[in-house]
Design an enzyme around this catalytic site. Structure first.
Site, short mmCIF file in Angstrom:
data_model
loop_
_atom_site.label_atom_id
_atom_site.label_comp_id
_atom_site.label_asym_id
_atom_site.label_seq_id
_atom_site.Cartn_x
_atom_site.Cartn_y
_atom_site.Cartn_z
N GLU A 309 0.82 -1.22 0.00
CA GLU A 309 0.00 0.00 0.00
C GLU A 309 0.85 1.27 0.00
OE1 GLU A 309 -2.61 -0.63 3.40
OE2 GLU A 309 -4.01 -1.75 2.15
N LYS A 378 -2.00 -11.16 9.46
CA LYS A 378 -3.37 -10.90 9.90
C LYS A 378 -4.13 -12.21 10.01
CE LYS A 378 -3.64 -6.24 8.04
NZ LYS A 378 -4.49 -5.17 7.47
N ASP A 383 -8.37 -8.57 4.78
CA ASP A 383 -7.99 -7.43 5.62
C ASP A 383 -8.97 -7.17 6.75
OD1 ASP A 383 -7.39 -3.84 4.94
OD2 ASP A 383 -6.87 -5.12 6.66
N GLU A 411 -12.22 -1.15 12.75
CA GLU A 411 -12.15 -0.48 11.46
C GLU A 411 -13.31 -0.90 10.56
OE1 GLU A 411 -8.45 -1.08 9.41
OE2 GLU A 411 -9.19 -0.22 7.53
#
Lengths: 722, 722
Positions: A309, A378, A383, A411
């Site tokens: 990213e 993760k 994600d 999030e």
């Protein structure tokens, strides 16, 4: 048109009433409130069994000092001014530091062989109770104090008191995605806790309470900065500030870590390159790390996000992740530090299902990493979606330790607004069998080192704490900070037990309160999944800010759209990740592949994650997929409505301030759940072209309404500028 | 190299000790702590004189309800559990709402003729005291309650109690430079108070405490958003949130205002133009304002920064400030709102001393503004420097009301780190004689409407409050929020009286404490001036972040450099603003020009603001200018060192937590003062080429050291991105 006036006015008077209250239950004390015990028989039992605290003065180091202090704080709060038995006694310390304890342990033939193992027990003889809080280290004694206080806060009996535990995982670390500007990425909890500008001169008292909260659940590390890193933190002006925080946390057994921006040699060092094989660059990092250790002798190490990213990394120089990680690992090794290198890498230039890329990359590198370089992965391969199947990487790197990275901050699960208890979500991952070494190779066992004898075992949790008075915005969100610590310490603990502890400590021990809140909490994760991304749907949230739905989003980079993930068409919906599709499933071990290859067999919670199925596909319930989808969204909405009623019933049974805040947020959560349902179903219906089941409430508006809705200034969104 | 370890460790144990304290003096309660009175004779007197609160139930509206609530809160805190006289009574309310009060006032022949005028008095007859809290409105009663509680908090006697006051200025408004991202421009107090994302659903209890703090000093308005405006706040999604805040503040007499971005018709409305004379644009604003008033019926109006530092404005369309202001004023007039149009405009394209530009622009426009369009003018013509002579605009617009804009947040006076009490700074401006209508035309009298019979008289203060637990970062900085309110209400109050009140209410009434803190506070403004920008020097701070010195800065736009302002050369230093220079001085009225034209006559505090004088210029003290400059910087440093000692002496006399914070900040302030002195003197010496006086401590390092020093991530700096 003033629909709010009445609502706001009642909110106002509630707030006024709150303000009139003498006791402030504003959430600041988290689960360490130590309110005086009201239940007389329990209080009496404690008063007769808990005597004078006997702490030998010899070798009283800072950790034992804070342990004694916490014990004193806890007991005086819980036991109030009641008269404690002068016959009973409470011994606290290690054998090497407290001879009385040494004697007792010797008589029992008790030996400690694990790091930070605590032991708390009570020995009653003719109305005289001796309670001992001890362990394999000073740090263990501190953990023992918290375990003992938890025991009391949850009204457990002294009779038969026997708590013995050692952490199953070595590094239990919070990751703060905090920027040096004091904004926090993806957080809604106010500003960063770290008041950098006043450091190192001023130590905020709340740094201490942060350390207490962490230590109380066994968290022993904290990464202070955002994975989207800023090299300025490595400048001496900031290392000095970092050192002040490290000094503050040290007695609590918490080591500090930093994120290392891979291009720091250029930005900070003025070098031309950040090539990890370049001797000049290597020297720069060696010197920089040595400098850090002069300030922070027990610095934990670096967390790195690279070539992901837009973050800089070794690939710019034709090097790979292992090259980058090893360079840093070599700089840290002489000082005892580690590097945690994130596996969260993907690139649309690589023409492969995003789901597969990290596995491909890191299995290829297995065996290349230094021992003190671990890969941080993760829980799932996309994600932090509300539900993800476990990451295929777990168990697939026999020679490389992987850290499990969980996201405490919500999030994708409603920010500080939606009630969501995440332990069940994390338990699902931990319980998942990778089959890496046959049956029973659970993710938990991979992570804790059992399966491959890995070292530097690590749990990492993206923190949800900020400078809001109650730390986490939503009062219930603090349960996830608590749960992360408890699971990192002992991944066999159940979601129910953790919730039960937390509720009793945070609110009270009344069974109606405990049961009501526990029921809501334990259902909440599934409910959030139900009204947002059910049945394996994922990454269909609104563009950019991630709050609310955006299943229609199809602009720009495909793997950042929603359509890439749900693939809805007239035939059906879902992402074929089996052999007939991208075969991301094939990266799992064969036993797992066998279980999930068949859409008829797969656990329906992952159906659309791995399969593209017809709208008429028959679900276990007998309903078509389309109907099931609609009913599931509706069920999520209905669940929240139920919680509003149930929470209402707690009015007067818990403090007004926290009750009011949760009540207000539930109303918003319900409205948001309806919005999710309506937006997603009206959109998906353009593909399914089938009617809504009669039992659901159809969308209130047309699709354009949802598509046109824009939410401004969602906190924590990285694009939020001045 | 770990010089901090000991320091941080002691800070840690201080913090630990603080944490152990039962009572939390964390600054949250500001000056409204209502701690129980310890002095027995005072407590006894109060208990016998303050009886039952008698509040008639008829017409008990929200304002009277909060007044009664505050009175209850204050009395139960101050008087504790002591037994109050059952003979005495306390009546509270207006004559129209409380017949007993009506009767008493009639007997006294008391009439109110001013808005929000309160009256608090005690009438004692044979051991029975009647205290009356009343006023010309419900709002006045609330103000009366706060005045009464202040009276008690400062241990004033009931005997002879007679408080009567009406505000001298109509609008007493805080300006929050808060962004919708929750960052605050130029502030170091954490995040913005406005938790936008949770509005309108959730009213933070601290909104109420904010309103109480404001009402307690008579603040009756608040601009919620930054003057560097964001048009999104005018979107219904945000107006709804604004309305929730307005509803919360209304009972406290606080109206909300917003900043209006001039280009909103384009950004929000999708129009092609923002031309204030374009009917389509006019209609857009009319509709938008009408929409706002549907949500907020008593909306105060707009604050506008236009055609200044890049903000959009009417000049883009060939229009002037009056055109722009009047368009908005016309939209607001039917609803009772005002527009405050900032005079802070300057442009380097205009080849005139920056000091002169606002005067030129706005005197030309005098008479053009609608009655509800006022011009908001900073106290001085540059930009909130530690000392500025009063703005030449004051008194120069007979037909236009000007608001006085003061800066509470210490953008140029050391942020949340430096102790600086600003009432003396503001008094200096208020006392200044403009001579607009002959002698006695003080700035205060211009602003309060006396000189020109202006309406909509206004004080504006750029707020220093944020979501830090103690609101303002530095504990003493809260005194400036307090002082702003007190001066806005009554600009004749002395700095000494305001400080005395605040210290007693915020700390305690012990004379040693009050005297020590007052002495430091009253000296502090001059001290900050002395060690940073003495003798009329200005705008020599560091580039961009404004914290610390940068007198060498000479890059980019000249009026944003430092050299433009100090003009140091081998001959001397200072900005010639007299006839031989830019003649900015000529814009003042003749009597003022006469007083300041001669460098030998001018008040030396403004010398270098208006004159370029030789390094050898003889000062009143007999010293040369160069020597005086050096000695003044040194005096500033020495003063801070003295405060450290004096503050130390208060250890144990005030609470440990706030004592520790101020102590820590003083150490930093002292280091910063030395840095200012060393940087500025080593730089200016390159021009003066004269030796330092023997009695000063010469700079520790060479000039390059100071020039090369870079301070990272100063909070509130607008360039602070993610």
């Amino acid at each position: 048109m003033k629909p709010l006036s009445l609502k706001a006015l009642s909110a106002l008077f509630i707030s006024l009433a709150i303000n009139s209250l003498v006791s402030a239950e504003d959430g600041y004390r988290l689960w360490l409130r130590y309110e005086s015990i009201q239940k007389q028989e329990i209080l009496d039992s404690y008063l007769s069994n808990i005597g004078t605290v006997d702490i030998a003065q010899k070798d009283l180091n800072p950790t034992l000092r804070v342990a004694a202090d916490e014990l004193q704080k806890g007991l005086s709060g819980l036991l109030g001014s009641g008269e404690r038995s002068n016959k009973s006694r409470l011994l606290i310390g290690t054998a090497s530091q407290n001879p009385k304890i040494a004697k007792i342990l010797e008589k029992q033939n008790t030996n400690f062989d694990q790091k930070d193992e605590y032991l708390v027990f009570a020995d009653s003889k003719s109305k005289q109770t001796t309670i001992v809080i001890t362990g394999s280290s000073d740090q263990a004694v501190l953990y023992g104090v918290f375990a003992f206080l938890r025991h009391l806060q949850t009204h457990q009996p002294i009779e038969g008191l026997s708590l013995r535990s050692a952490p199953r995982v070595e590094n239990r670390i919070l990751n703060h995605w905090d920027n040096l500007t004091r904004t926090i990425e993806r957080s809604m909890s106010g500003a960063s806790l770290w008041n950098w500008f006043d450091l190192p001169y001023y130590i905020e008292p709340y740094y201490i309470d942060y350390a207490r909260a962490c230590a109380s659940v066994g968290i022993n590390g904290t990464v202070l900065t955002n994975v989207n890193a800023n090299s300025t933190v490595l400048h001496p002006q900031f290392i000095e500030k970092v050192a002040a925080l490290a000094d503050t946390f040290r007695p609590y057994g918490i080591r500090v870590y930093l994120t290392a921006r891979f291009s720091a040699p250029i930005e900070l060092g003025g070098l031309d390159s950040a090539d990890p094989l370049d001797p000049v660059v290597i020297k720069w990092w060696n010197d920089k790390v040595a400098e850090i250790y002069e300030y922070v002798p027990d610095f934990g190490g670096f967390l790195v996000k690279a070539n992901s990213e837009g973050q800089p990394g070794p690939q710019k120089y034709g090097r790979d992740h292992a090259d980058g990680a090893n360079m840093l690992a070599d700089a840290l090794a002489p000082h005892g530090g580690i590097v945690m290198w994130r596996a969260f890498v993907y690139d649309f230039e690589i023409k492969e299902d995003r789901h597969k890329q990290a596995y491909t990359e890191f299995t290829n590198l297995d065996g290349r990493f230094r021992e003190n370089a671990i890969v941080q992965t993760k829980n799932g391969a996309i994600d932090f979606m509300p539900r993800e199947p476990y990451h295929p990487l777990f168990g697939a790197t026999p020679e490389t330790t992987q850290a499990l990275e969980l996201q405490i901050t919500q999030e994708y699960l409603g920010g500080d607004v939606h009630l969501a208890y995440l332990a069940p979500m994390w338990r699902e991952v931990l319980n998942a069998d990778t089959f890496a070494q046959g049956k029973g190779s659970t993710v938990a066992k991979v992570i804790d080192g059992s399966v491959f004898s890995h070292k530097n075992t690590t749990f990492a949790g993206v923190s949800n704490a900020g400078n809001e008075r109650n730390w986490t915005g939503h009062p219930i969100a603090a349960s996830n900070w608590y749960a992360f610590g408890r699971l990192a310490w002992d991944h066999t603990l159940s979601s129910e037990q953790i919730a039960d502890e937390w509720i009793r400590m945070t609110f009270n021990n009344q069974s109606e309160v405990v049961d009501t809140i526990a029921n809501i909490m334990l259902a909440s994760h599934q409910t959030v999944v139900d009204y947002s991304m059910p049945l394996g749907l994922h990454h269909i949230m609104a563009e950019g800010h991630h709050y609310g739905p955006g299943p229609w989003f199809d602009q720009g980079r495909p793997d950042w759209t929603s359509v890439y993930y749900h693939r809805a068409d007239e035939a059906g919906i879902g992402f074929d990740r089996t052999e007939s599709g991208t075969n991301a499933l094939g990266q799992y071990f064969p036993e797992r592949v066998a279980k999930w290859s068949d859409p008829e067999q797969i656990d329906e919670r992952y159906l659309l994650w791995f399969h593209h199925v017809s709208w008429d596909f028959e679900m276990d319930s007998g309903e078509t997929l389309w109907n099931e989808l609609c009913l599931t969204y509706q069920r999520g909405v209905n669940d929240v409505a139920k919680w509003i009623q149930e929470w209402d019933g707690l009015s007067g049974k818990i403090d007004a301030q926290r009750h009011a805040r949760v009540a207000a947020m539930l109303i918003r959560q319900h409205a948001d759940a309806i919005f999710w349902k309506d937006a997603c179903l009206s959109y998906f219906q353009t593909f399914s072209k089938r009617p809504y089941p009669k039992s659901i409430t159809p969308p209130e508006n047309d699709l354009e309404h949802y598509k046109n809705f824009k939410l401004y200034h969602v906190p924590g969104h990285p694009a939020e500028q001045w």
